[in-house]
Write an enzyme that holds these catalytic residues in place. Structure first.
Site, mmCIF file in Angstrom:
data_model
loop_
_atom_site.group_PDB
_atom_site.id
_atom_site.type_symbol
_atom_site.label_atom_id
_atom_site.label_comp_id
_atom_site.label_asym_id
_atom_site.label_seq_id
_atom_site.Cartn_x
_atom_site.Cartn_y
_atom_site.Cartn_z
ATOM 1 N N ASP A 254 0.856 -1.185 0.000
ATOM 2 C CA ASP A 254 0.000 0.000 0.000
ATOM 3 C C ASP A 254 0.893 1.236 0.000
ATOM 4 O O ASP A 254 1.876 1.289 0.759
ATOM 5 C CB ASP A 254 -0.897 -0.025 1.252
ATOM 6 C CG ASP A 254 -2.076 0.930 1.157
ATOM 7 O OD1 ASP A 254 -1.858 2.124 0.891
ATOM 8 O OD2 ASP A 254 -3.215 0.477 1.355
ATOM 9 N N ASN B 152 -13.018 -4.018 3.264
ATOM 10 C CA ASN B 152 -14.134 -3.074 3.363
ATOM 11 C C ASN B 152 -15.043 -3.178 2.134
ATOM 12 O O ASN B 152 -14.551 -3.290 1.008
ATOM 13 C CB ASN B 152 -13.597 -1.648 3.458
ATOM 14 C CG ASN B 152 -12.713 -1.439 4.675
ATOM 15 O OD1 ASN B 152 -12.921 -2.046 5.713
ATOM 16 N ND2 ASN B 152 -11.699 -0.589 4.546
ATOM 17 N N HIS C 109 -16.046 2.317 4.704
ATOM 18 C CA HIS C 109 -14.672 2.828 4.524
ATOM 19 C C HIS C 109 -13.957 2.280 3.289
ATOM 20 O O HIS C 109 -12.731 2.246 3.252
ATOM 21 C CB HIS C 109 -13.812 2.562 5.776
ATOM 22 C CG HIS C 109 -14.447 3.077 7.034
ATOM 23 N ND1 HIS C 109 -14.478 4.423 7.338
ATOM 24 C CD2 HIS C 109 -15.099 2.451 8.029
ATOM 25 C CE1 HIS C 109 -15.129 4.581 8.485
ATOM 26 N NE2 HIS C 109 -15.524 3.408 8.914
ATOM 27 N N HIS D 38 -10.417 -5.618 -2.225
ATOM 28 C CA HIS D 38 -9.031 -5.762 -1.754
ATOM 29 C C HIS D 38 -9.023 -6.141 -0.296
ATOM 30 O O HIS D 38 -9.852 -5.674 0.483
ATOM 31 C CB HIS D 38 -8.220 -4.479 -1.991
ATOM 32 C CG HIS D 38 -8.906 -3.227 -1.557
ATOM 33 N ND1 HIS D 38 -9.911 -2.626 -2.303
ATOM 34 C CD2 HIS D 38 -8.772 -2.473 -0.447
ATOM 35 C CE1 HIS D 38 -10.336 -1.550 -1.674
ATOM 36 N NE2 HIS D 38 -9.669 -1.432 -0.533
ATOM 37 N N PHE D 39 -8.082 -6.984 0.047
ATOM 38 C CA PHE D 39 -7.869 -7.390 1.436
ATOM 39 C C PHE D 39 -6.619 -6.679 1.927
ATOM 40 O O PHE D 39 -5.559 -6.787 1.304
ATOM 41 C CB PHE D 39 -7.668 -8.908 1.529
ATOM 42 C CG PHE D 39 -8.925 -9.696 1.262
ATOM 43 C CD1 PHE D 39 -9.447 -9.791 -0.024
ATOM 44 C CD2 PHE D 39 -9.587 -10.357 2.287
ATOM 45 C CE1 PHE D 39 -10.608 -10.518 -0.275
ATOM 46 C CE2 PHE D 39 -10.742 -11.085 2.049
ATOM 47 C CZ PHE D 39 -11.259 -11.159 0.771
ATOM 48 N N HIS D 40 -6.780 -5.933 3.016
ATOM 49 C CA HIS D 40 -5.611 -5.304 3.642
ATOM 50 C C HIS D 40 -4.981 -6.335 4.584
ATOM 51 O O HIS D 40 -5.690 -6.953 5.386
ATOM 52 C CB HIS D 40 -6.035 -4.121 4.524
ATOM 53 C CG HIS D 40 -6.692 -2.987 3.806
ATOM 54 N ND1 HIS D 40 -6.024 -1.828 3.491
ATOM 55 C CD2 HIS D 40 -7.965 -2.810 3.374
ATOM 56 C CE1 HIS D 40 -6.863 -0.986 2.904
ATOM 57 N NE2 HIS D 40 -8.045 -1.555 2.816
#
Ligand code: 5GP
Ligand code: ZN
Length: 151
Positions: free
Chosen positions: A39, A97, A103, A110-112
Protein backbone atom coordinates in the site's frame (compact mmCIF):
# COMPACT_ATOMS: atom_id res chain seq x y z
CA UNK A 1 -6.16 -8.07 -24.67
CA UNK A 2 -8.01 -11.40 -24.82
CA UNK A 3 -11.77 -11.62 -24.49
CA UNK A 4 -11.33 -13.34 -21.13
CA UNK A 5 -9.09 -10.56 -19.81
CA UNK A 6 -11.53 -7.92 -21.00
CA UNK A 7 -14.36 -9.61 -19.11
CA UNK A 8 -12.61 -9.61 -15.74
CA UNK A 9 -11.07 -6.14 -15.79
CA UNK A 10 -12.51 -2.62 -15.78
CA UNK A 11 -10.49 -0.24 -17.96
CA UNK A 12 -11.07 2.71 -15.60
CA UNK A 13 -10.17 0.87 -12.37
CA UNK A 14 -6.87 1.77 -10.71
CA UNK A 15 -6.33 -1.74 -9.30
CA UNK A 16 -7.12 -3.37 -12.67
CA UNK A 17 -4.49 -1.05 -14.15
CA UNK A 18 -2.01 -2.22 -11.49
CA UNK A 19 -2.77 -5.89 -12.30
CA UNK A 20 -2.21 -5.21 -16.00
CA UNK A 21 1.04 -3.31 -15.30
CA UNK A 22 -0.36 -0.09 -16.75
CA UNK A 23 0.59 1.73 -13.58
CA UNK A 24 3.48 0.70 -11.36
CA UNK A 25 3.20 -1.11 -8.05
CA UNK A 26 5.49 -2.62 -5.42
CA UNK A 27 4.41 -6.15 -6.33
CA UNK A 28 4.95 -9.05 -3.93
CA UNK A 29 3.14 -12.34 -4.70
CA UNK A 30 1.26 -12.88 -7.97
CA UNK A 31 -0.74 -16.02 -8.78
CA UNK A 32 -3.19 -16.94 -11.54
CA UNK A 33 -6.03 -15.53 -9.43
CA UNK A 34 -4.55 -12.81 -7.24
CA UNK A 35 -2.03 -10.01 -7.05
CA UNK A 36 -0.45 -8.45 -3.96
CA UNK A 37 1.49 -5.25 -3.46
CA UNK A 38 2.53 -2.69 -0.87
CA UNK A 39 0.00 0.00 0.00
CA UNK A 40 1.46 3.40 -0.93
CA UNK A 41 -0.27 5.09 2.02
CA UNK A 42 0.47 2.47 4.66
CA UNK A 43 -0.95 2.59 8.18
CA UNK A 44 2.08 0.55 9.28
CA UNK A 45 5.32 -0.61 7.63
CA UNK A 46 4.50 -3.60 5.43
CA UNK A 47 0.81 -2.75 4.94
CA UNK A 48 -0.06 -4.96 1.96
CA UNK A 49 -3.07 -5.25 -0.34
CA UNK A 50 -4.15 -8.57 -1.83
CA UNK A 51 -6.60 -8.29 -4.71
CA UNK A 52 -8.41 -10.77 -6.94
CA UNK A 53 -7.53 -10.59 -10.64
CA UNK A 54 -11.21 -10.05 -11.26
CA UNK A 55 -12.90 -6.69 -11.17
CA UNK A 56 -15.75 -6.41 -8.70
CA UNK A 57 -16.59 -3.77 -6.14
CA UNK A 58 -17.73 -5.99 -3.27
CA UNK A 59 -16.94 -9.45 -1.96
CA UNK A 60 -20.17 -10.97 -3.27
CA UNK A 61 -19.24 -9.90 -6.81
CA UNK A 62 -16.11 -12.09 -6.88
CA UNK A 63 -16.21 -15.74 -8.05
CA UNK A 64 -15.19 -18.32 -5.43
CA UNK A 65 -12.04 -19.50 -7.22
CA UNK A 66 -10.56 -16.01 -6.92
CA UNK A 67 -11.53 -15.68 -3.27
CA UNK A 68 -10.17 -19.13 -2.45
CA UNK A 69 -6.72 -17.98 -3.54
CA UNK A 70 -6.62 -14.91 -1.30
CA UNK A 71 -6.17 -16.37 2.20
CA UNK A 72 -3.31 -18.79 1.34
CA UNK A 73 -1.50 -15.86 -0.33
CA UNK A 74 -2.19 -13.69 2.74
CA UNK A 75 -0.72 -16.42 4.93
CA UNK A 76 2.48 -16.41 2.83
CA UNK A 77 2.66 -12.63 3.20
CA UNK A 78 2.28 -12.95 6.98
CA UNK A 79 5.41 -15.13 6.94
CA UNK A 80 7.23 -12.81 4.55
CA UNK A 81 6.59 -9.88 6.90
CA UNK A 82 7.77 -11.90 9.95
CA UNK A 83 4.33 -11.64 11.48
CA UNK A 84 3.99 -15.43 11.92
CA UNK A 85 4.66 -15.24 15.62
CA UNK A 86 2.56 -17.03 18.26
CA UNK A 87 1.94 -14.77 21.19
CA UNK A 88 0.97 -11.16 21.52
CA UNK A 89 3.50 -9.21 19.48
CA UNK A 90 3.47 -8.55 16.63
CA UNK A 91 -0.17 -8.93 15.71
CA UNK A 92 -1.85 -8.26 12.38
CA UNK A 93 -5.29 -7.52 10.96
CA UNK A 94 -6.85 -8.72 7.73
CA UNK A 95 -9.44 -6.16 6.67
CA UNK A 96 -11.78 -6.05 3.71
CA UNK A 97 -14.13 -3.07 3.36
CA UNK A 98 -17.31 -3.17 1.26
CA UNK A 99 -19.03 0.08 0.34
CA UNK A 100 -18.26 3.72 1.03
CA UNK A 101 -20.06 3.67 4.40
CA UNK A 102 -17.80 0.77 5.38
CA UNK A 103 -14.67 2.83 4.52
CA UNK A 104 -14.07 1.43 1.03
CA UNK A 105 -12.34 3.96 -1.24
CA UNK A 106 -11.26 1.81 -4.19
CA UNK A 107 -14.10 -0.08 -5.84
CA UNK A 108 -12.12 -3.23 -6.60
CA UNK A 109 -12.21 -5.84 -3.82
CA UNK A 110 -9.03 -5.76 -1.75
CA UNK A 111 -7.87 -7.39 1.44
CA UNK A 112 -5.61 -5.30 3.64
CA UNK A 113 -2.93 -7.18 5.57
CA UNK A 114 -1.93 -4.70 8.25
CA UNK A 115 0.88 -5.34 10.73
CA UNK A 116 0.00 -4.37 14.31
CA UNK A 117 3.30 -3.87 16.09
CA UNK A 118 2.23 -1.17 18.55
CA UNK A 119 -0.80 0.84 19.69
CA UNK A 120 -0.13 3.81 17.40
CA UNK A 121 0.42 2.19 13.98
CA UNK A 122 -1.73 -0.19 11.96
CA UNK A 123 -5.46 -0.59 12.29
CA UNK A 124 -7.31 1.35 14.97
CA UNK A 125 -10.85 0.02 15.35
CA UNK A 126 -14.07 1.47 16.70
CA UNK A 127 -16.21 -1.39 18.06
CA UNK A 128 -19.70 -0.29 19.12
CA UNK A 129 -20.62 -3.54 20.90
CA UNK A 130 -24.19 -3.80 22.21
CA UNK A 131 -25.28 -5.45 25.45
CA UNK A 132 -25.78 -9.24 25.20
CA UNK A 133 -29.43 -9.95 24.40
CA UNK A 134 -30.08 -13.70 24.04
CA UNK A 135 -33.74 -13.22 23.08
CA UNK A 136 -32.97 -10.83 20.25
CA UNK A 137 -30.04 -12.94 19.02
CA UNK A 138 -32.17 -16.10 19.25
CA UNK A 139 -34.94 -14.54 17.14
CA UNK A 140 -32.45 -13.48 14.50
CA UNK A 141 -30.88 -16.94 14.53
CA UNK A 142 -34.27 -18.62 13.98
CA UNK A 143 -35.07 -16.27 11.10
CA UNK A 144 -31.72 -16.90 9.42
CA UNK A 145 -31.96 -20.68 9.86
CA UNK A 146 -35.40 -20.60 8.23
CA UNK A 147 -33.94 -18.74 5.28
CA UNK A 148 -30.97 -21.11 5.07
CA UNK A 149 -33.30 -24.11 5.06
CA UNK A 150 -35.26 -22.64 2.16
CA UNK A 151 -32.15 -22.56 -0.04
P1 5GP B 1 -10.03 1.07 1.16
O1 5GP B 1 -10.28 2.27 2.02
O2 5GP B 1 -10.75 1.16 -0.16
O3 5GP B 1 -10.32 -0.22 1.88
O4 5GP B 1 -8.47 1.05 0.88
C1 5GP B 1 -7.89 1.48 -0.30
C2 5GP B 1 -6.39 1.37 -0.09
O5 5GP B 1 -5.76 1.46 -1.35
C3 5GP B 1 -5.82 2.51 0.78
O6 5GP B 1 -5.11 1.94 1.88
C4 5GP B 1 -4.89 3.27 -0.17
O7 5GP B 1 -3.74 3.73 0.47
C5 5GP B 1 -4.59 2.22 -1.22
N1 5GP B 1 -4.31 2.76 -2.56
C6 5GP B 1 -5.09 3.62 -3.26
N2 5GP B 1 -4.53 3.87 -4.47
C7 5GP B 1 -3.39 3.13 -4.52
C8 5GP B 1 -2.37 2.96 -5.51
O8 5GP B 1 -2.42 3.54 -6.59
N3 5GP B 1 -1.36 2.10 -5.22
C9 5GP B 1 -1.29 1.44 -4.03
N4 5GP B 1 -0.25 0.62 -3.85
N5 5GP B 1 -2.21 1.59 -3.07
C10 5GP B 1 -3.25 2.42 -3.31
ZN1 ZN C 1 -10.69 -3.36 -10.98
Amino acid sequence: MSATTAAVHDAACIFCKIIKGEIPSFKLIETAHSYSFLDIQPTAEGHVLVIPKYHGAKLHNIPDEYLADILPVTKKLVKLLDLDVDGDLPGYNVLQNNGKIAHQEVSHVHFHLIPKRDEKTGLIVGWPAQETDFEKTGKLHAKLLEKLNQE
